[in-house]
Design a protein around this motif. Structure first.
Motif, PDB file in Angstrom:
ATOM      1  N   SER A   1       0.822  -1.222   0.055  1.00  0.00           N
ATOM      2  CA  SER A   1      -0.018   0.089  -0.048  1.00  0.00           C
ATOM      3  C   SER A   1       0.793   1.191   0.073  1.00  0.00           C
ATOM      4  O   SER A   1       2.100   1.197   0.477  1.00  0.00           O
ATOM      5  CB  SER A   1      -1.144   0.155   1.228  1.00  0.00           C
ATOM      6  N   MET A   2       0.218   2.324  -0.530  1.00  0.00           N
ATOM      7  CA  MET A   2       1.099   3.845  -0.570  1.00  0.00           C
ATOM      8  C   MET A   2       0.155   4.787  -1.255  1.00  0.00           C
ATOM      9  O   MET A   2      -0.808   4.285  -1.928  1.00  0.00           O
ATOM     10  CB  MET A   2       2.168   3.417  -1.689  1.00  0.00           C
ATOM     11  N   GLY A   3       0.777   5.911  -0.700  1.00  0.00           N
ATOM     12  CA  GLY A   3      -0.323   6.947  -1.339  1.00  0.00           C
ATOM     13  C   GLY A   3       0.349   7.159  -2.681  1.00  0.00           C
ATOM     14  O   GLY A   3       1.131   6.723  -3.348  1.00  0.00           O
ATOM     15  N   ALA A   4      -0.524   7.658  -3.588  1.00  0.00           N
ATOM     16  CA  ALA A   4      -0.501   7.909  -5.244  1.00  0.00           C
ATOM     17  C   ALA A   4       0.694   8.962  -5.542  1.00  0.00           C
ATOM     18  O   ALA A   4       1.115   8.810  -6.395  1.00  0.00           O
ATOM     19  CB  ALA A   4      -1.888   8.712  -5.529  1.00  0.00           C
ATOM     20  N   HIS A   5       1.157   9.863  -4.482  1.00  0.00           N
ATOM     21  CA  HIS A   5       2.294  10.649  -4.470  1.00  0.00           C
ATOM     22  C   HIS A   5       3.510  10.045  -4.031  1.00  0.00           C
ATOM     23  O   HIS A   5       4.407  10.816  -3.657  1.00  0.00           O
ATOM     24  CB  HIS A   5       1.867  11.938  -3.824  1.00  0.00           C
ATOM     25  N   CYS A   6       3.648   8.745  -3.763  1.00  0.00           N
ATOM     26  CA  CYS A   6       4.783   8.027  -3.088  1.00  0.00           C
ATOM     27  C   CYS A   6       5.761   7.966  -4.336  1.00  0.00           C
ATOM     28  O   CYS A   6       5.466   7.568  -5.437  1.00  0.00           O
ATOM     29  CB  CYS A   6       4.569   6.850  -2.581  1.00  0.00           C
TER      30      CYS A   6
ATOM     31  N   THR B   1      -8.212  13.949 -14.481  1.00  0.00           N
ATOM     32  CA  THR B   1      -7.722  13.018 -13.430  1.00  0.00           C
ATOM     33  C   THR B   1      -6.585  12.065 -14.461  1.00  0.00           C
ATOM     34  O   THR B   1      -6.440  12.186 -15.658  1.00  0.00           O
ATOM     35  CB  THR B   1      -8.797  11.913 -13.026  1.00  0.00           C
ATOM     36  N   ILE B   2      -5.771  11.501 -13.849  1.00  0.00           N
ATOM     37  CA  ILE B   2      -4.606  10.678 -14.395  1.00  0.00           C
ATOM     38  C   ILE B   2      -4.742   9.764 -15.721  1.00  0.00           C
ATOM     39  O   ILE B   2      -4.195  10.130 -16.548  1.00  0.00           O
ATOM     40  CB  ILE B   2      -3.854   9.973 -13.364  1.00  0.00           C
ATOM     41  N   GLU B   3      -5.907   9.215 -15.815  1.00  0.00           N
ATOM     42  CA  GLU B   3      -6.167   8.448 -16.902  1.00  0.00           C
ATOM     43  C   GLU B   3      -6.607   9.273 -18.206  1.00  0.00           C
ATOM     44  O   GLU B   3      -6.646   8.897 -19.379  1.00  0.00           O
ATOM     45  CB  GLU B   3      -7.316   7.349 -16.788  1.00  0.00           C
ATOM     46  N   GLN B   4      -6.738  10.652 -18.001  1.00  0.00           N
ATOM     47  CA  GLN B   4      -7.293  11.400 -19.274  1.00  0.00           C
ATOM     48  C   GLN B   4      -6.139  12.281 -19.925  1.00  0.00           C
ATOM     49  O   GLN B   4      -6.377  12.799 -20.561  1.00  0.00           O
ATOM     50  CB  GLN B   4      -8.221  12.521 -18.422  1.00  0.00           C
ATOM     51  N   ILE B   5      -4.980  11.771 -19.396  1.00  0.00           N
ATOM     52  CA  ILE B   5      -3.730  12.518 -20.107  1.00  0.00           C
ATOM     53  C   ILE B   5      -3.608  11.971 -21.377  1.00  0.00           C
ATOM     54  O   ILE B   5      -3.752  10.957 -21.822  1.00  0.00           O
ATOM     55  CB  ILE B   5      -2.584  12.249 -19.524  1.00  0.00           C
TER      56      ILE B   5
ATOM     57  N   VAL C   1      -7.953   5.087 -12.617  1.00  0.00           N
ATOM     58  CA  VAL C   1      -9.182   5.934 -13.007  1.00  0.00           C
ATOM     59  C   VAL C   1      -9.502   6.713 -11.918  1.00  0.00           C
ATOM     60  O   VAL C   1      -9.767   6.280 -10.861  1.00  0.00           O
ATOM     61  CB  VAL C   1     -10.348   4.921 -13.388  1.00  0.00           C
ATOM     62  N   GLY C   2      -9.584   8.120 -12.037  1.00  0.00           N
ATOM     63  CA  GLY C   2     -10.295   9.022 -11.080  1.00  0.00           C
ATOM     64  C   GLY C   2      -9.497   9.556 -10.140  1.00  0.00           C
ATOM     65  O   GLY C   2      -9.762  10.305  -9.301  1.00  0.00           O
ATOM     66  N   CYS C   3      -8.302   9.249 -10.015  1.00  0.00           N
ATOM     67  CA  CYS C   3      -7.112   9.710  -9.328  1.00  0.00           C
ATOM     68  C   CYS C   3      -6.420  10.796  -9.591  1.00  0.00           C
ATOM     69  O   CYS C   3      -6.253  11.274 -10.747  1.00  0.00           O
ATOM     70  CB  CYS C   3      -6.116   8.556  -9.078  1.00  0.00           C
ATOM     71  N   GLU C   4      -5.925  11.662  -8.950  1.00  0.00           N
ATOM     72  CA  GLU C   4      -5.313  12.919  -8.837  1.00  0.00           C
ATOM     73  C   GLU C   4      -3.809  12.822  -9.169  1.00  0.00           C
ATOM     74  O   GLU C   4      -3.001  13.674  -9.537  1.00  0.00           O
ATOM     75  CB  GLU C   4      -5.670  13.836  -7.717  1.00  0.00           C
ATOM     76  N   ALA C   5      -3.537  11.571  -9.139  1.00  0.00           N
ATOM     77  CA  ALA C   5      -1.993  11.239  -8.983  1.00  0.00           C
ATOM     78  C   ALA C   5      -1.798   9.790  -9.438  1.00  0.00           C
ATOM     79  O   ALA C   5      -2.616   8.929  -9.157  1.00  0.00           O
ATOM     80  CB  ALA C   5      -1.159  11.766  -8.161  1.00  0.00           C
ATOM     81  N   ALA C   6      -0.655   9.313  -9.819  1.00  0.00           N
ATOM     82  CA  ALA C   6      -0.263   7.877  -9.867  1.00  0.00           C
ATOM     83  C   ALA C   6       1.139   7.706  -9.922  1.00  0.00           C
ATOM     84  O   ALA C   6       2.188   8.538 -10.571  1.00  0.00           O
ATOM     85  CB  ALA C   6      -1.069   7.304 -11.203  1.00  0.00           C
ATOM     86  N   PRO C   7       1.627   6.647  -9.331  1.00  0.00           N
ATOM     87  CA  PRO C   7       2.927   6.073  -9.378  1.00  0.00           C
ATOM     88  C   PRO C   7       3.533   6.198 -11.035  1.00  0.00           C
ATOM     89  O   PRO C   7       2.765   5.798 -11.739  1.00  0.00           O
ATOM     90  CB  PRO C   7       3.141   4.864  -8.783  1.00  0.00           C
TER      91      PRO C   7
END
Length: 192
Positions: A43-48, A64-68, A175-181
């Motif tokens: 587990s981890m935060g999206a900004h890790c 959100t991240i999938e929309q780039i 999907v729907g996240c503000e960030a991603a590894p």
């Protein structure tokens, strides 16, 4: 073209993180010895670690991240070394992807962020945990993300020299996240 170099920070227990919410935790739930196979939970935060920020990180109705646009994630980039905030003004026009190699850099000022936008940058990477100073996170992120600049933070550029490279920065398709590894690779472009 040169060999691909990984500029992603490894994810591991006790790694430096921006806040306790981002901590990386890994647990071995099954082992070959006991269960006949290995299985790991993490587990981890999206900004890790090395990660990409989408506009939704600071903008109410931001993408959100999938929309780039996938074209933003792959192509020629410039790596520049900066030690002082004023050096951002030297960035030429028309650089779509820019990676900042820093030394004791405290984060972008609002003027620097706007200069990066004005130069046409669409993907900005930095080797700090954030592009912004602690006391001005929201304003700097809103300037960049609000004007179409996607961010890759916490890169490992320690072995990379300034110059022109081909880059690939691929965030997980969350999907729907503000960030991603993000896994980030670069290789030198042959200037011959």
């Amino acid at each position: 073209m040169g060999d691909w170099q990984d500029i992603t920070r490894p994810l591991m227990q006790d790694m430096p993180v921006y806040s306790g919410h981002e901590q990386f935790i890994k647990t071995q739930t099954q082992t070959v010895e006991k269960d006949g196979y290995n299985l790991t939970h993490f587990s981890m935060g999206a900004h890790c670690g090395t990660h990409m920020d989408a506009p939704a990180h600071f903008l109410q109705d931001g993408a959100t991240i999938e929309q780039i646009d996938l074209q933003t994630l792959v192509g020629i980039c410039d790596v520049i070394e900066i030690t002082d905030r004023s050096l951002v003004s030297d960035i030429p026009n028309g650089i779509a992807r820019l990676l900042l190699k820093t030394h004791d850099f405290k984060g972008l000022s609002p003027e620097m962020a706007q200069t990066i936008v004005d130069r046409g940058v669409k993907l900005l990477g930095i080797d700090n945990m954030s592009v912004a100073p602690l006391d001005n996170e929201a304003q700097i992120h809103k300037i960049l993300l609000g004007q179409g600049v996607w961010l890759v933070e916490n890169l490992d550029l320690s072995q990379i020299q300034p110059g022109k490279y081909e880059c690939i920065c691929l965030p997980l398709n969350l999907v729907g996240c503000e960030a991603a590894p993000c896994r980030a690779l670069i290789r030198e472009v042959n200037n011959a």
